[in-house]
Design a protein around this motif. Sequence first.
Motif, short mmCIF file in Angstrom:
data_model
loop_
_atom_site.label_atom_id
_atom_site.label_comp_id
_atom_site.label_asym_id
_atom_site.label_seq_id
_atom_site.Cartn_x
_atom_site.Cartn_y
_atom_site.Cartn_z
N LEU A 1 14.15 21.58 29.56
CA LEU A 1 13.08 21.27 30.45
C LEU A 1 12.01 21.40 29.52
CD1 LEU A 1 13.47 22.59 34.00
CD2 LEU A 1 12.70 20.54 33.43
N ASN B 1 9.48 17.22 36.60
CA ASN B 1 8.46 16.64 36.84
C ASN B 1 9.17 14.87 37.25
OD1 ASN B 1 6.02 15.10 37.33
ND2 ASN B 1 5.66 14.67 35.09
N TYR C 1 24.22 41.85 29.74
CA TYR C 1 25.11 41.68 28.53
C TYR C 1 24.99 43.27 27.99
CZ TYR C 1 24.58 36.88 28.51
OH TYR C 1 24.67 35.30 28.95
N VAL D 1 18.17 30.18 31.65
CA VAL D 1 16.42 29.93 32.58
C VAL D 1 15.59 30.84 32.22
CG1 VAL D 1 15.68 29.86 34.87
CG2 VAL D 1 17.61 28.27 34.16
N ASP D 2 14.36 30.61 32.00
CA ASP D 2 13.29 31.48 31.79
C ASP D 2 12.53 31.15 33.16
OD1 ASP D 2 10.79 32.66 31.57
OD2 ASP D 2 11.15 32.81 29.26
N TYR D 3 12.77 32.24 33.98
CA TYR D 3 12.01 32.05 35.48
C TYR D 3 10.41 32.07 35.24
CZ TYR D 3 16.69 32.56 37.26
OH TYR D 3 18.02 32.32 37.55
N TRP E 1 10.54 22.53 38.97
CA TRP E 1 10.25 22.48 37.57
C TRP E 1 10.15 21.05 36.81
CZ3 TRP E 1 14.34 27.25 36.21
CH2 TRP E 1 13.92 28.30 36.81
N ARG F 1 9.51 28.96 33.83
CA ARG F 1 9.71 27.88 34.43
C ARG F 1 10.32 26.75 33.67
NH1 ARG F 1 6.94 27.60 39.45
NH2 ARG F 1 6.65 25.58 39.55
N ASP G 1 24.08 27.71 30.02
CA ASP G 1 22.75 27.42 30.51
C ASP G 1 21.81 28.64 30.30
OD1 ASP G 1 22.92 28.93 32.95
OD2 ASP G 1 23.54 27.15 33.83
N PRO H 1 19.19 35.38 25.70
CA PRO H 1 19.42 36.75 26.38
C PRO H 1 20.27 37.64 25.20
CG PRO H 1 20.63 35.61 27.50
CD PRO H 1 19.91 34.28 26.60
N ALA I 1 7.33 20.32 33.87
CA ALA I 1 8.11 19.73 32.71
C ALA I 1 8.86 18.36 32.94
CB ALA I 1 8.96 20.61 31.98
#
Lengths: 148, 148
Positions: free
Chosen positions: B130, A111, A74, B72-74, A109, B77, B70, B141, B2
């Motif tokens: 999740l 479950n 960004y 995602v925070d790697y 990720w 997780r 979407d 972000p 999760a």
Amino acid sequence: MASLHELSYDECDELLRAGVFGRVVFNRPTGPEVVPVNYMVVGDAVLVRTAPDTLLDRYADGVPLVFEVDHVDYTRRHGWSVVARGIGCRVPPHELHEEERTAPQPPRWVNRDDASWLRLPWVTLTGRRLGQGWHPLEELPVRRASAV
Amino acid sequence: MASLHELSYDECDELLRAGVFGRVVFNRPTGPEVVPVNYMVVGDAVLVRTAPDTLLDRYADGVPLVFEVDHVDYTRRHGWSVVARGIGCRVPPHELHEEERTAPQPPRWVNRDDASWLRLPWVTLTGRRLGQGWHPLEELPVRRASAV
């Protein structure tokens, strides 16, 4: 402002193999669907772990699929996207190829009792980037340890 | 690990309005398509700037569309996704509503003569996350300055 540029097949291939998160896109009788997933690439196929009775399990077998990965910076106002196309194939765990069973698996990720895989052997692999003078692989937020 | 949780309509609405980048998904006779885009939300519709003869301009008018965002925070997780569904509507610039013309416009990263808009007044807005114990909005972000 930047212009759109096509990525080469090799660039697309490298970016797709380096990633861990993307989106499966397909069509149901009720309309289009998009499902965010973790994935791995083995050979020339995307593999996604899913579970019985999910949308992917029920509707993505034997139909045209698109798998998309992208990344946007960004701050620098640029990004790239890669799209793999082919026909989806539902694969029970015991029918995974040896190479697929032993490859580093997608991050897990969620479950749940997973017991189904979706394989997308791509027929085409295309991608685009915004602007030049930067390297998409160097800006990945995360990269598979197994990526070559 | 999760579990997946449904987001409420209000949570989806807030996340969608806060974002600037997502993906339009639709179906062509040849199969599904996914187009990454910058966007804005005005009223209860997603608006995407496009150009004549692009895929969106040619195939997204009058058909069922899915718009997906979407994050995602790697490291942690986890992540979330929001999906808006409705019928796409191609809009020439002079037919934009007053509120659409004066709203803060989507970031303009691509250098081209834009002369067409795609409007997606959503009929449903759904999303998933999740895990719990974290706030999706706090991990964006980037966030539209105009977001409420």
